[in-house]
Every structure is written in C-alpha cells, then in structure tokens.
Design an enzyme around this catalytic site. Structure first.
Site, PDB file in Angstrom:
ATOM      1  N   GLU A 110      -1.220  -8.524   5.215  1.00 19.04           N
ATOM      2  CA  GLU A 110      -1.061  -8.900   6.616  1.00 19.04           C
ATOM      3  C   GLU A 110      -2.416  -8.948   7.335  1.00 19.04           C
ATOM      4  O   GLU A 110      -2.484  -9.358   8.494  1.00 19.04           O
ATOM      5  CB  GLU A 110      -0.103  -7.934   7.332  1.00 19.04           C
TER       6      GLU A 110
ATOM      7  N   HIS B  71      -3.297  -4.982   1.626  1.00 19.18           N
ATOM      8  CA  HIS B  71      -2.641  -5.299   2.910  1.00 19.18           C
ATOM      9  C   HIS B  71      -2.674  -6.806   3.163  1.00 19.18           C
ATOM     10  O   HIS B  71      -3.588  -7.293   3.835  1.00 19.18           O
ATOM     11  CB  HIS B  71      -3.372  -4.587   4.055  1.00 19.18           C
TER      12      HIS B  71
ATOM     13  N   CYS C 123       0.827  -1.203   0.000  1.00 21.27           N
ATOM     14  CA  CYS C 123       0.000   0.000   0.000  1.00 21.27           C
ATOM     15  C   CYS C 123       0.868   1.264   0.000  1.00 21.27           C
ATOM     16  O   CYS C 123       1.559   1.507  -0.986  1.00 21.27           O
ATOM     17  CB  CYS C 123      -0.994  -0.056   1.148  1.00 21.27           C
TER      18      CYS C 123
END
Ligand code: GLN
Length: 179
Positions: free
Chosen positions: A160, A158, A60
């Site tokens: 994660e 993202h 990002c």
C-alpha cells in the site's frame, strides 16, 4: 488503494463487521498486538470461518498473523501453511526498499511485466511454505517474501506504500471470484 480501484473499503474491529465483506486485508503493525486484540475481541474463530469462504490478505504483521508458525508463542490464525521469521532483516533502521519480480501480478492496461517496488518495514521472512503454497516473490538471496495459498495471500512488505496497485488488483480479483 482499494477505493482508488473503485471498491468500497471499511474498517473491521469486531466480528459482526465481517458480515457481507468480499475480502479482508489484515494490515501491518505489530503481530503480537494484533493477535492479542483479536483474541480479546473474539475475532479468531470468526476470521477462520471468514477464510473458509472469502479471501484474506495479510501484509507484514498481517502475514505473520495468517501463518501457522512464527517461532514464538503468540496468537496466530494458522490459516496458511507457512513458517515466518519475525524481524528477519533486523531493526526498524534496517528497513529497506527493493524491486521484486512478481510474475503472478496482473499487468496494467497496455503494459508489459515490470518489477514491483516493495517497501519492507521491520518485515518478516517467509522461511518455509507447505506443498499447497505458491511462492509469488523472492528476494535476490532467494528469501520468500510473497506467497499464495488458494484464496489466502501473504506479503512480507507493504504494497500500500509504493503507489503500485497491482497487488491490490490481484487481491480484488480473488475477492470478486469468491462472491
Ligand atoms: N515487526 C512486526 C512484527 O513482527 C511487523 C512489522 C510490520 O507490520 N511492518 O509483527
């Protein structure tokens, strides 16, 4: 995510903390702020030198920071031959989640290919990739949202946040092969 895969993970704020690392993830956040702080902390050239030997993955805002062009005057590492459009999907409320086909991802043990659930938070779009850049994922409208240039990786979203560690495993593989 990295610790879950058995890797040691440390935070980096100063150039000397790059020493001895196998790879670096530049996270999401706000790319203008990341750039200004990187200039302030003398990180720009050390990050470029790091990229000459080790993998860097920008997610990002981190992907924006890796880019050569973001259509704005802000500090960029210029390491990847990509042009990005910031906030390409609109405001924070226009954030979204979508399943992406990412053929380059390693399959989990005992598993076939399956889509990657991607979380986009005020995300950039990769508008252009140079000849040395491999497109890893596109949206249904063909917009590029993940790309790789050698040991450099950029994702608009993202990885994660969705609990799926395949992008982290892909990156850990790059890191392992660069040491
Ligand atoms: N909108 C931010 C930027 O343009 C990126 C948002 C994020 O990292 N989730 O820098």
């Amino acid at each position: 995510m990295l610790r879950g895969l058995g890797h040691e993970a440390v935070e980096v704020r100063k150039p000397k903390q790059l020493a001895g690392l196998a790879g670096l993830i530049i996270p999401g956040g706000e790319s203008t702020t990341i750039g200004k702080l990187a200039v302030e902390y003398g990180l720009m050239d050390p990050l470029r030198a790091f990229a000459a030997e080790r993998p860097i993955w920008g997610t990002c805002a981190g992907a924006i920071f890796l880019a050569g062009d973001a259509h704005r005057d802000q500090p960029l590492l210029g390491l990847m031959d990509i042009t990005v459009v910031r906030n390409a999907f609109g405001r924070q409320v226009d954030s979204f989640e979508i399943n992406l086909d990412v053929p380059a991802l390693p399959a989990a043990p005992g598993e076939g290919a399956r889509p990657f659930h991607a979380v986009f938070i005020r995300a950039p779009l990769i508008e252009r990739v140079g000849p040395g850049v491999e497109v890893l994922a596109r949206l249904p409208n063909n917009g590029i949202v993940a790309a790789r240039q050698g040991r450099l990786l950029a994702t608009s979203f993202h990885p994660e946040l969705s609990g799926d560690d395949r992008f982290h495993r892909l990156f850990a593989g790059l890191a392992a092969s660069s040491v």
